[in-house]
Scaffold this motif. Structure first.
Motif, mmCIF file in Angstrom:
data_model
loop_
_atom_site.group_PDB
_atom_site.id
_atom_site.type_symbol
_atom_site.label_atom_id
_atom_site.label_comp_id
_atom_site.label_asym_id
_atom_site.label_seq_id
_atom_site.Cartn_x
_atom_site.Cartn_y
_atom_site.Cartn_z
ATOM 1 N N ILE A 267 4.844 -7.017 12.653
ATOM 2 C CA ILE A 267 4.402 -5.537 12.056
ATOM 3 C C ILE A 267 3.261 -6.095 11.281
ATOM 4 C CG2 ILE A 267 6.055 -6.417 9.870
ATOM 5 C CD1 ILE A 267 6.483 -3.394 9.516
ATOM 6 N N SER A 268 2.075 -5.126 11.035
ATOM 7 C CA SER A 268 0.972 -5.662 10.242
ATOM 8 C C SER A 268 0.572 -4.513 9.557
ATOM 9 C CB SER A 268 -0.252 -5.673 11.174
ATOM 10 O OG SER A 268 -0.266 -4.423 12.226
ATOM 11 N N PHE A 269 -0.006 -4.765 8.325
ATOM 12 C CA PHE A 269 -0.493 -3.834 7.375
ATOM 13 C C PHE A 269 -1.925 -4.016 7.046
ATOM 14 C CE2 PHE A 269 3.793 -5.161 6.338
ATOM 15 C CZ PHE A 269 4.534 -4.097 6.563
ATOM 16 N N SER A 270 -2.741 -2.923 7.080
ATOM 17 C CA SER A 270 -4.157 -3.087 6.627
ATOM 18 C C SER A 270 -4.483 -3.288 5.291
ATOM 19 C CB SER A 270 -4.691 -1.788 7.382
ATOM 20 O OG SER A 270 -4.571 -0.535 6.445
ATOM 21 N N LYS A 271 -3.749 -3.074 4.476
ATOM 22 C CA LYS A 271 -3.950 -3.318 2.968
ATOM 23 C C LYS A 271 -2.875 -4.081 2.480
ATOM 24 C CE LYS A 271 -6.395 1.071 2.153
ATOM 25 N NZ LYS A 271 -6.301 2.247 1.591
ATOM 26 N N ASP A 272 -2.768 -4.838 1.366
ATOM 27 C CA ASP A 272 -1.763 -5.042 0.423
ATOM 28 C C ASP A 272 -0.831 -4.130 0.005
ATOM 29 O OD1 ASP A 272 -3.407 -7.388 0.529
ATOM 30 O OD2 ASP A 272 -3.740 -7.631 -1.713
ATOM 31 N N VAL A 273 0.490 -4.290 0.101
ATOM 32 C CA VAL A 273 1.431 -3.421 0.032
ATOM 33 C C VAL A 273 2.608 -3.746 -0.802
ATOM 34 C CG1 VAL A 273 0.976 -2.160 2.416
ATOM 35 C CG2 VAL A 273 2.564 -4.125 2.260
ATOM 36 N N LYS A 274 3.312 -2.800 -1.104
ATOM 37 C CA LYS A 274 4.616 -3.002 -1.789
ATOM 38 C C LYS A 274 5.647 -2.676 -0.876
ATOM 39 C CE LYS A 274 3.196 -3.856 -6.545
ATOM 40 N NZ LYS A 274 3.807 -3.901 -7.914
ATOM 41 N N ILE A 275 6.639 -3.569 -0.435
ATOM 42 C CA ILE A 275 7.757 -3.097 0.270
ATOM 43 C C ILE A 275 8.909 -3.006 -0.750
ATOM 44 C CG2 ILE A 275 8.935 -3.765 2.439
ATOM 45 C CD1 ILE A 275 6.411 -3.717 3.173
ATOM 46 N N GLU A 276 9.469 -1.882 -0.745
ATOM 47 C CA GLU A 276 10.688 -1.870 -1.644
ATOM 48 C C GLU A 276 10.533 -2.252 -3.036
ATOM 49 O OE1 GLU A 276 13.721 -0.127 -1.041
ATOM 50 O OE2 GLU A 276 12.771 0.492 0.693
ATOM 51 N N GLY A 277 9.066 -2.283 -3.641
ATOM 52 C CA GLY A 277 8.595 -2.699 -4.745
ATOM 53 C C GLY A 277 8.215 -4.080 -4.869
ATOM 54 N N LYS A 278 8.432 -4.946 -3.701
ATOM 55 C CA LYS A 278 7.704 -6.280 -3.766
ATOM 56 C C LYS A 278 6.445 -6.415 -2.885
ATOM 57 C CE LYS A 278 12.574 -8.247 -3.962
ATOM 58 N NZ LYS A 278 13.581 -9.254 -3.086
ATOM 59 N N ALA A 279 5.714 -7.130 -3.484
ATOM 60 C CA ALA A 279 4.300 -7.331 -3.014
ATOM 61 C C ALA A 279 4.238 -8.173 -1.702
ATOM 62 C CB ALA A 279 3.438 -8.103 -4.075
ATOM 63 N N LEU A 280 3.697 -7.543 -0.805
ATOM 64 C CA LEU A 280 3.049 -8.275 0.541
ATOM 65 C C LEU A 280 1.605 -8.243 0.799
ATOM 66 C CD1 LEU A 280 4.575 -9.970 2.931
ATOM 67 C CD2 LEU A 280 4.619 -7.694 3.806
ATOM 68 N N PRO A 281 0.924 -9.247 0.827
ATOM 69 C CA PRO A 281 -0.759 -9.331 1.407
ATOM 70 C C PRO A 281 -0.530 -8.800 2.634
ATOM 71 C CG PRO A 281 -0.064 -11.594 0.729
ATOM 72 C CD PRO A 281 1.373 -10.528 0.867
#
Length: 172
Positions: free
Chosen positions: A81-95
């Motif tokens: 799984i890839s993300f183009s931006k820093d995200v929050k998954i269920e409120g937890k930060a993921l780069p």
């Protein structure tokens, strides 16, 4: 006459091998690959690349994807799984970046694991490479889903369905 018999026997073997090889080349993999991509309303491009195992009459949690044990969340190579931006998954930060997606199935909730081992074969899991773990409640699907299927909604909800299981998490 013996020479002619040998010639026919060898020719038959060659034809049999050629036919078997051609049939193998036409076979669909047992767990065909799939990819889903979407950009959320928040502008995050998400992509999930995975292979689709089938239930085939087995029971999720016992026969396949056993409860309480790490599962590759797919088949064959590690699901990514890839993300183009820093995200929050269920409120937890993921780069931003690409991650291998593992999970630990449970009867009422699943742990979803984002791991650095993106180049690994799916069964080669290294807990030390975990970047993030979240726990989410599971739901039942409206209809039985024979092959694992991922989806990404515009609001950022990522979910997968398999058998009668539905596992979802929010990406913001």
């Amino acid at each position: 006459m013996k020479q002619l018999f040998k010639l026919f026997a060898v020719t038959g073997l060659i034809l049999t091998a050629f036919t078997a090889s051609a049939q193998q080349a036409k076979k669909v993999p047992a767990s065909p690959p799939d990819t889903v991509k979407a950009t959320t309303k928040a502008g995050v491009a998400i992509e999930v690349a995975y292979s689709q195992p089938a239930v085939k009459g087995r029971t999720i949690g016992t026969d396949i994807a056993p409860y309480g044990k790490v599962w590759r969340t797919g088949a064959n190579n590690a699901t990514t799984i890839s993300f183009s931006k820093d995200v929050k998954i269920e409120g937890k930060a993921l780069p931003a970046g690409q991650y291998a997606l593992y999970s630990i199935p449970g009867e009422k909730e699943w742990t979803v694991i984002f791991n650095k081992g993106v180049k690994n074969w799916g069964t080669k899991y290294e807990e030390g490479d975990d970047v993030l773990r979240i726990t989410v409640k599971t739901a039942k699907t409206k209809e039985f889903v024979e092959r694992l299927k991922f989806a990404i909604e515009p609001a950022g909800k990522v979910h997968f369905s398999w058998g009668d299981k539905l596992v979802a998490f929010m990406v913001k």
